[in-house]
Design a protein around this motif. Structure first.
Motif, short mmCIF file in Angstrom:
data_model
loop_
_atom_site.label_atom_id
_atom_site.label_comp_id
_atom_site.label_asym_id
_atom_site.label_seq_id
_atom_site.Cartn_x
_atom_site.Cartn_y
_atom_site.Cartn_z
N TYR A 1 0.97 -1.10 0.08
CA TYR A 1 -0.08 0.13 0.02
C TYR A 1 0.51 1.24 0.12
O TYR A 1 0.15 2.44 0.15
N GLN A 2 2.09 1.07 0.09
CA GLN A 2 3.07 2.29 0.04
C GLN A 2 3.63 2.53 -1.50
O GLN A 2 3.67 1.53 -2.31
N PRO A 3 4.04 3.63 -1.75
CA PRO A 3 4.30 4.03 -3.27
C PRO A 3 5.61 3.31 -3.57
O PRO A 3 6.58 3.04 -2.56
N ILE A 4 5.75 2.61 -4.68
CA ILE A 4 6.98 1.82 -5.06
C ILE A 4 7.24 2.45 -6.53
O ILE A 4 6.30 2.48 -7.16
N ALA B 1 13.26 0.05 -12.74
CA ALA B 1 13.45 1.21 -12.16
C ALA B 1 14.80 1.27 -11.08
O ALA B 1 15.24 2.46 -10.69
N GLN B 2 14.94 0.03 -10.58
CA GLN B 2 15.87 -0.24 -9.49
C GLN B 2 17.34 0.23 -10.06
O GLN B 2 18.28 0.33 -9.55
N LYS C 1 16.05 1.97 -3.44
CA LYS C 1 16.38 0.70 -3.42
C LYS C 1 15.31 -0.26 -2.64
O LYS C 1 14.92 0.20 -1.52
N LEU C 2 14.67 -1.06 -3.23
CA LEU C 2 13.77 -1.65 -2.88
C LEU C 2 14.09 -2.53 -1.53
O LEU C 2 15.34 -2.87 -1.30
N GLN C 3 13.40 -2.68 -0.32
CA GLN C 3 13.81 -3.38 0.83
C GLN C 3 13.27 -4.85 0.31
O GLN C 3 12.67 -5.38 -0.47
N GLU C 4 14.12 -5.95 1.01
CA GLU C 4 13.92 -7.23 0.96
C GLU C 4 12.36 -7.50 1.04
O GLU C 4 12.09 -8.71 0.28
N ASP C 5 11.84 -7.25 2.29
CA ASP C 5 10.36 -7.33 2.43
C ASP C 5 9.44 -6.93 1.34
O ASP C 5 8.39 -7.56 1.14
N GLU C 6 9.79 -5.80 0.53
CA GLU C 6 9.13 -5.15 -0.52
C GLU C 6 9.21 -6.46 -1.75
O GLU C 6 8.23 -6.93 -2.30
#
Length: 257
Positions: A68-71, A107-108, A115-120
């Motif tokens: 639910y958070q912007p990525i 996008a990474q 940078k994406l977190q592991e849980d994302e």
């Protein structure tokens, strides 16, 4: 959950609504018409995004919050990158989903992107895993027409055989005889509203219900953006591995048919 390879030879499995092509399938309803099947592979996959959401609430509620958070993900207009939540709810309480894993992955490699977190990454992977458990797989036959609500249904397909034989060679799976699926993007009169944020307005053109929106027009209005050079360089150098950030592998991904 819709993984596509960069070549025309096949499409890997999974299911997100806005797709992974150069110009994503950003539309309220997508219609798919089967014209020809492949000799091997090319099964369609569909799954309810709402059912996936609810199942994840039971299995991993902390991961649900992440979606639910912007990525940030690549998009073809504006600055070339835009941040949207994968899951959102409109003011009227309607669910909508905006998921294209390869756009998020690409996008990474763009300068300045968080940078994406592991849980994302785990959450995105789990969306696909649950979708393949709960969804339906079938071969779309010639003449079969499917309509999918892109706000609540994920779709994709397994890899399929494609033969890049020279024209006229007569291969069963060449460009003239192999798998062919026609798409049309629709804006129905009874579409739902979308979250009223600058990002949704930019990407969709309008967040109002029942109006023409989506497709390529918003990107044209914002200005078509070339692929970021650092992304192109990452793939050319081997630094980027297509779908390399995602940990799970699923049946139907074999592109060497």
């Amino acid at each position: 959950m819709h993984r596509t390879d960069p070549a025309p030879s096949c499409i890997e499995p999974t299911l997100p609504p806005d797709g992974d092509h150069r110009f994503a399938r950003r539309c309220d309803v997508i219609s798919l018409l089967g014209v020809r099947t492949a000799s091997v592979g090319g099964a369609a996959r569909v799954a309810s995004a709402v059912s996936i959401h609810d199942e994840m609430m039971d299995r991993a509620p902390m991961l649900v919050k992440k979606l639910y958070q912007p990525i940030e993900r690549i998009w073809e207009g504006g600055s070339g990158v835009i941040a949207l939540p994968i899951w959102a709810v409109t003011d009227e309480g309607k669910f909508t989903t905006q998921l294209s894993p390869s756009y998020i992955e690409n996008a990474q490699y763009v300068d300045g992107v968080r940078k994406l977190q592991e849980d994302e990454v785990e959450a995105i992977d789990l969306v696909e895993e649950i979708g393949l458990e709960l969804g339906h797989e079938f071969i779309q036959q010639p003449g079969q027409l499917t309509f999918l609500n892109n706000h609540v249904v994920y779709h994709g397909r397994t890899a399929w055989k494609f033969d890049e034989a020279r024209p006229g060679a007569g291969s069963r799976d060449d460009i003239d005889h192999g798998r062919l699926l026609l798409r049309a993007w629709l804006s129905p009169f009874n579409s739902r509203s979308l979250p009223d944020t600058p990002e949704f307005r930019e990407m969709w053109g309008s967040v109002q219900p029942g109006v023409p929106r989506g497709g390529l027009e918003p990107a044209l209005k914002a200005g078509i953006k070339e692929k970021p050079p650092e992304l192109v360089k990452a793939y050319a150098s081997g630094k980027a591995d297509y779908y390399g950030i995602y940990k799970r592998k699923f049946a139907g991904e074999d592109v060497n048919l």
